[in-house]
Design an enzyme around this catalytic site. Structure first.
Site, short mmCIF file in Angstrom:
data_model
loop_
_atom_site.label_atom_id
_atom_site.label_comp_id
_atom_site.label_asym_id
_atom_site.label_seq_id
_atom_site.Cartn_x
_atom_site.Cartn_y
_atom_site.Cartn_z
N THR A 11 -0.34 -3.74 0.50
CA THR A 11 0.31 -2.58 0.74
C THR A 11 0.91 -2.23 -0.68
O THR A 11 0.86 -3.05 -1.48
CB THR A 11 1.59 -2.55 1.83
OG1 THR A 11 2.43 -3.54 1.01
CG2 THR A 11 1.02 -3.25 2.90
N ARG A 12 1.27 -0.93 -0.72
CA ARG A 12 1.94 -0.39 -2.00
C ARG A 12 3.13 -0.95 -2.04
O ARG A 12 3.62 -1.10 -3.34
CB ARG A 12 2.23 1.36 -1.89
CG ARG A 12 3.27 1.54 -0.82
CD ARG A 12 3.13 2.98 -0.74
NE ARG A 12 4.19 3.68 0.16
CZ ARG A 12 5.52 3.93 -0.23
NH1 ARG A 12 5.92 3.65 -1.31
NH2 ARG A 12 6.40 4.48 0.85
N PHE A 13 3.97 -1.48 -1.09
CA PHE A 13 5.15 -2.30 -1.33
C PHE A 13 4.65 -3.69 -2.11
O PHE A 13 5.72 -4.23 -2.87
CB PHE A 13 5.78 -2.24 -0.04
CG PHE A 13 6.43 -1.10 0.41
CD1 PHE A 13 7.79 -0.61 0.20
CD2 PHE A 13 5.78 -0.56 1.54
CE1 PHE A 13 8.12 0.56 0.68
CE2 PHE A 13 6.22 0.63 2.11
CZ PHE A 13 7.42 0.85 1.66
N GLU A 14 3.77 -4.32 -1.68
CA GLU A 14 3.47 -5.52 -2.30
C GLU A 14 2.93 -5.23 -3.86
O GLU A 14 3.23 -6.07 -4.64
CB GLU A 14 2.09 -6.19 -1.56
CG GLU A 14 1.61 -7.35 -1.94
CD GLU A 14 0.83 -8.01 -1.13
OE1 GLU A 14 0.16 -9.24 -1.33
OE2 GLU A 14 0.31 -7.23 -0.11
N ASP A 28 13.21 4.12 17.16
CA ASP A 28 13.71 2.96 16.79
C ASP A 28 13.01 1.53 17.68
O ASP A 28 12.89 1.58 18.76
CB ASP A 28 15.08 3.10 17.31
CG ASP A 28 15.91 1.63 17.26
OD1 ASP A 28 15.37 0.67 16.08
OD2 ASP A 28 16.78 1.38 17.59
N ASP A 64 12.67 -3.66 4.57
CA ASP A 64 13.81 -3.32 3.58
C ASP A 64 14.59 -4.71 3.32
O ASP A 64 14.96 -5.34 4.30
CB ASP A 64 14.69 -2.40 4.11
CG ASP A 64 15.67 -1.49 3.04
OD1 ASP A 64 15.82 -2.59 2.17
OD2 ASP A 64 15.96 -0.36 2.87
N ASP A 90 8.53 -9.79 -0.21
CA ASP A 90 8.22 -9.86 -1.58
C ASP A 90 9.78 -10.44 -2.47
O ASP A 90 9.84 -10.32 -3.47
CB ASP A 90 7.58 -8.93 -2.33
CG ASP A 90 8.25 -7.56 -2.34
OD1 ASP A 90 9.33 -7.58 -1.83
OD2 ASP A 90 7.89 -6.77 -3.02
N GLU A 137 7.40 3.47 13.75
CA GLU A 137 7.93 3.76 12.57
C GLU A 137 9.02 4.81 12.42
O GLU A 137 8.49 5.78 13.28
CB GLU A 137 6.85 4.16 11.34
CG GLU A 137 7.25 4.63 9.98
CD GLU A 137 8.11 3.64 9.45
OE1 GLU A 137 9.40 3.94 9.32
OE2 GLU A 137 7.79 2.27 9.03
#
EC number: 2.1.1.33
Length: 244
Positions: free
Chosen positions: A223-226, A127, A150, A186, A100
């Site tokens: 996850t919070r993104f989900e 990277d 992303d 998503d 990360e």
């Protein structure tokens, strides 16, 4: 999450980046530092020697790195580390490598791993392409996980997306035969792009059949993104490919 650059002139840092006197030249991602709390800064000082791996640009013996022989799982772009921490808690028979570039996320995960007393997790703050190319031996990984990369949702930015043919070929090289690649997104058009790229990549077969998807596996925590995507009415696509 990890954001690869194309050759279209996206700005990167022009000089080495220094965090706690560890110098890294940022080459192939957009660096997004965000808010770095004092606790996260302390985590680098206190816990990086325990969990961190400094990039040296040389192939590593992963069994030596972990001090044992066990299946190796890589998560690319672990964000705030929720999925990786959950996996380490619930699947301790695996060795985990996380990559990360988002420093606050690394700091947060360092604190969590220390709190859990985790032993078999190692982190790169670098990277992913460089790490995979220069530090991971071909065929060394049993599984690669990439969750909610992303989406670069504007069409003109799609070429910046992580899942591209060259990157998919790199992932295949690093997976052992019999290993697997698990991705989640998503964004419907990103799922379509993933299918397009992965179905055309030699050495990968969709476990659910052509353009198929699987239920969310037990090993992946939400996850919070989900959650954010679900709040926006987005579906989640879980793609699972076997290395053949």
């Amino acid at each position: 999450m990890m954001n690869l650059l194309s050759s279209d002139g996206v700005q990167v840092l022009p000089r080495p980046f220094t965090l706690n006197e560890r110098r890294r030249e940022v080459r192939s991602f957009v660096l997004r530092q965000g808010h770095f709390t004092p606790a996260q800064k302390r985590a680098f000082d206190h816990y990086w020697p325990r969990f961190g791996v400094d990039f040296i640009g040389q192939l590593r013996d992963l069994d030596v790195l972990f001090g044992r022989s066990a299946p190796k799982v890589l998560e690319v772009g672990f964000g705030n580390g929720a999925a990786l921490r959950f996996a380490a808690q619930h699947e301790p028979r695996y060795d985990y490598i996380g990559i990360e570039v988002y420093a606050p996320g690394v700091g947060r995960l360092l604190n969590g791993l220390a709190e859990d007393g985790s032993r078999h997790v190692r982190l790169y703050h670098y990277d992913a392409v460089e790490v995979l190319n220069k530090e991971i031996v071909d065929g060394a990984l049993d599984e690669i996980r990439i969750y909610f990369p992303d989406p670069w949702h504007k069409k003109r930015h799609h070429k910046r997306r992580l899942i591209q043919p060259l990157f998919a070929t790199l992932l295949v090289r690093k997976l052992r035969v019999g290993g697997c690649l698990h991705m989640a997104t998503d964004w419907a058009d990103y799922a379509e792009q993933m299918w397009d790229v992965l179905d055309a990549t030699p050495g990968l077969v969709n476990r659910a059949g052509l353009r198929g998807q699987v239920p969310c596996p037990d090993w992946r925590v939400q996850t919070r993104f989900e959650r954010r995507g679900q709040n926006l009415g987005h579906r989640v696509w879980n793609l699972l490919y076997d290395r053949v």
